[in-house]
Motif scaffolding. Sequence first.
Motif, mmCIF file in Angstrom:
data_model
loop_
_atom_site.group_PDB
_atom_site.id
_atom_site.type_symbol
_atom_site.label_atom_id
_atom_site.label_comp_id
_atom_site.label_asym_id
_atom_site.label_seq_id
_atom_site.Cartn_x
_atom_site.Cartn_y
_atom_site.Cartn_z
ATOM 1 N N LYS A 43 0.816 -1.210 0.000
ATOM 2 C CA LYS A 43 0.000 0.000 0.000
ATOM 3 C C LYS A 43 0.851 1.261 0.000
ATOM 4 O O LYS A 43 0.523 2.247 -0.679
ATOM 5 N N ASP A 44 1.958 1.269 0.724
ATOM 6 C CA ASP A 44 2.792 2.472 0.814
ATOM 7 C C ASP A 44 3.469 2.813 -0.505
ATOM 8 O O ASP A 44 3.756 3.990 -0.772
ATOM 9 N N GLN A 45 3.730 1.796 -1.334
ATOM 10 C CA GLN A 45 4.418 2.070 -2.596
ATOM 11 C C GLN A 45 3.543 2.832 -3.584
ATOM 12 O O GLN A 45 4.058 3.496 -4.483
ATOM 13 N N TYR A 46 2.217 2.722 -3.436
ATOM 14 C CA TYR A 46 1.340 3.511 -4.299
ATOM 15 C C TYR A 46 1.485 5.006 -4.014
ATOM 16 O O TYR A 46 1.254 5.834 -4.899
ATOM 17 N N ASN A 47 1.845 5.352 -2.780
ATOM 18 C CA ASN A 47 1.995 6.759 -2.440
ATOM 19 C C ASN A 47 3.214 7.405 -3.090
ATOM 20 O O ASN A 47 3.308 8.632 -3.157
ATOM 21 N N ARG A 48 4.160 6.591 -3.586
ATOM 22 C CA ARG A 48 5.387 7.134 -4.180
ATOM 23 C C ARG A 48 5.436 6.933 -5.696
ATOM 24 O O ARG A 48 6.502 7.059 -6.305
ATOM 25 N N LEU A 49 4.306 6.604 -6.292
ATOM 26 C CA LEU A 49 4.290 6.386 -7.744
ATOM 27 C C LEU A 49 4.607 7.665 -8.513
ATOM 28 O O LEU A 49 5.340 7.637 -9.516
ATOM 29 N N TRP A 50 4.063 8.810 -8.064
ATOM 30 C CA TRP A 50 4.361 10.070 -8.758
ATOM 31 C C TRP A 50 5.833 10.438 -8.620
ATOM 32 O O TRP A 50 6.441 10.956 -9.570
ATOM 33 N N CYS A 53 7.634 8.344 -11.178
ATOM 34 C CA CYS A 53 7.427 8.836 -12.548
ATOM 35 C C CYS A 53 8.289 10.069 -12.831
ATOM 36 O O CYS A 53 8.888 10.193 -13.919
ATOM 37 N N ASP A 54 8.354 10.994 -11.875
ATOM 38 C CA ASP A 54 9.176 12.196 -12.074
ATOM 39 C C ASP A 54 10.655 11.838 -12.210
ATOM 40 O O ASP A 54 11.375 12.403 -13.037
ATOM 41 N N VAL A 314 18.640 4.680 -19.231
ATOM 42 C CA VAL A 314 19.520 5.249 -18.220
ATOM 43 C C VAL A 314 19.099 4.763 -16.832
ATOM 44 O O VAL A 314 17.904 4.597 -16.544
ATOM 45 N N SER A 315 20.074 4.533 -15.958
ATOM 46 C CA SER A 315 19.808 4.071 -14.598
ATOM 47 C C SER A 315 19.172 5.172 -13.763
ATOM 48 O O SER A 315 19.301 6.371 -14.070
ATOM 49 N N LEU A 316 18.500 4.787 -12.669
ATOM 50 C CA LEU A 316 17.827 5.724 -11.770
ATOM 51 C C LEU A 316 18.552 5.814 -10.433
ATOM 52 O O LEU A 316 19.307 4.922 -10.059
ATOM 53 N N SER A 317 18.267 6.880 -9.723
ATOM 54 C CA SER A 317 18.810 7.054 -8.372
ATOM 55 C C SER A 317 17.953 6.287 -7.367
ATOM 56 O O SER A 317 16.858 5.816 -7.683
ATOM 57 N N GLY A 318 18.433 6.178 -6.147
ATOM 58 C CA GLY A 318 17.700 5.476 -5.109
ATOM 59 C C GLY A 318 16.500 6.259 -4.615
ATOM 60 O O GLY A 318 16.375 7.476 -4.835
ATOM 61 N N TRP A 322 14.778 10.737 -4.187
ATOM 62 C CA TRP A 322 13.683 11.143 -5.056
ATOM 63 C C TRP A 322 13.025 12.401 -4.504
ATOM 64 O O TRP A 322 12.849 12.562 -3.286
ATOM 65 N N VAL A 323 12.643 13.285 -5.406
ATOM 66 C CA VAL A 323 11.943 14.509 -5.016
ATOM 67 C C VAL A 323 10.477 14.181 -4.790
ATOM 68 O O VAL A 323 9.825 13.564 -5.637
ATOM 69 N N GLN A 324 9.956 14.597 -3.650
ATOM 70 C CA GLN A 324 8.580 14.278 -3.315
ATOM 71 C C GLN A 324 7.627 15.141 -4.133
ATOM 72 O O GLN A 324 7.737 16.361 -4.180
ATOM 73 N N SER A 325 6.696 14.501 -4.793
ATOM 74 C CA SER A 325 5.747 15.206 -5.648
ATOM 75 C C SER A 325 4.617 15.805 -4.814
ATOM 76 O O SER A 325 4.249 15.281 -3.753
ATOM 77 N N ASP A 326 4.059 16.911 -5.314
ATOM 78 C CA ASP A 326 2.955 17.567 -4.621
ATOM 79 C C ASP A 326 1.596 17.120 -5.153
ATOM 80 O O ASP A 326 0.556 17.675 -4.783
ATOM 81 N N LYS A 327 1.584 16.119 -6.023
ATOM 82 C CA LYS A 327 0.323 15.611 -6.564
ATOM 83 C C LYS A 327 -0.335 14.681 -5.552
ATOM 84 O O LYS A 327 0.305 14.117 -4.673
ATOM 85 N N ASP A 328 -1.636 14.523 -5.716
ATOM 86 C CA ASP A 328 -2.374 13.615 -4.849
ATOM 87 C C ASP A 328 -1.903 12.176 -5.088
ATOM 88 O O ASP A 328 -1.705 11.768 -6.239
ATOM 89 N N PRO A 329 -1.707 11.409 -4.022
ATOM 90 C CA PRO A 329 -1.215 10.033 -4.202
ATOM 91 C C PRO A 329 -2.212 9.163 -4.961
ATOM 92 O O PRO A 329 -3.428 9.359 -4.883
#
Length: 455
Positions: A43-50, A53-54, A314-318, A322-329
């Motif tokens: 459930k918590d991973q859905y909160n970091r989907l945005w 994506c960024d 290209v590889s991603l950072s950990g 990650w920058v926290q998005s201001d969009k609704d989870p």
Amino acid sequence: MNKRITVAEFKDKVHAELNVNITKSQVYKTFMKAKILIHGSYKDQYNRLWDYCDELMKANPGSTALKRGFKSGCRKIIGVDGCHLRGPHPGVLLTGVGINSNDYVYPVAYAVVEAEKKRSWKWFIEFLKYNLSINDQRNWRFISDKQKGLGSAIQKVIPDVEHRQCIECLRDYDVAAWKWLNDNSSPYHWPRSYFRVAAKCGILLNNLCESFNSVIMDAREKPILGMLETIRIYLMERFRTKREWIKKMSDKICPKIQKKLEKAKTEVAANIARWSEQDKFEVTHMYRGQELESLVHHYYSRDSYLKAYEPAIVSLSGQNVWVQSDKDPILSSLKLKLPGRPKKVRREEPRPNSKGATKLSKSGLIRMTYKKCNQKGNIVRKCPLLVPPNEFGASSNKRPPPSNSNKCSKCKALGHNKRTCPQNLVTRENATCELPPKPGDKAQAAIDEQEVIDL
């Protein structure tokens, strides 16, 4: 975490190492806690989907590696399919897979949706149309199974593309099924004789998506972010491996296509010889003296293969940077509970027997024959020969009496005894009509008779 360990093996291991007996429910809870510690909460991973994506768009601007390689070096044919996710939150992973120059799968796009329905398929087809620039629709091919809503979605979004439907060779197994398919579907969907030649591909089965789905089977058991990251890492390593492999090749044609070409040379090796005079013959080659390699389309060349895998993922950072998005989870999909009792056993549909099998499948193909009456479809409770019809002409639902039931000693019939014998009932009814007079009745009758005589 060892995925191959069973519940019984885990219980034995705990008992051997800790001298403790645990139940099955405790084992399942332990497995679930281990998955959360390794992969994180579902459930918590859905909160970091945005946030994911960024970060993905930041590292891969436009997220164009797959589509740029596909448009540069692959044929215009895509197989689409969907597979269910394995976890507490339901969902379907829609995939679009193409074919590279060596006739192997080339993943193009994938997306997670709530369910496999017309609305989801319409959105996914529109996504492919926009990103792959499907403007000249008559030069594009889509191949799929008969998923619910997919055919109508393709017909609405890209009506001019050639839509092939995956079927097996039914005519060799079931002529009736093949005739029904001819009468109830368009021949433009499945016979090769009706396919357009621009795609340079005569594939009939949708093995493209099935092969890709089998590779990511372990990823589908992970939470949403873990699954997406596993697929991305797999594609990143696959592109690098294929790119390094093709650079070592010196042939102009890809290896698998070269083998097919050599086989075709063997099959057409019979040259045409015409006798001119005595010991002189004119020999004509089937390909008129040209090199067959020069007749192969550029889709199968080494250069096209290299163009397809030249873009790098290209590889991603950990996650900690990650920058926290201001969009609704994004909310996780709800698990729908269907009405009625859930089915435990999957009902198999009638299907043709597989090649090389020694036994015929009974599922939906054979109607059982009852040995008493030798009629198909009858059972003991409804056999008309054993169960006599009732007064309305319908067979009774009562089971016939077994062979070891009571046997009447008077009429020798089964199902009753002498006390309840129908013949006894008839005798009793007849006896009731002529009952013998009682002792008191005899005296009264004698008095009445004497009075008659006196009169």
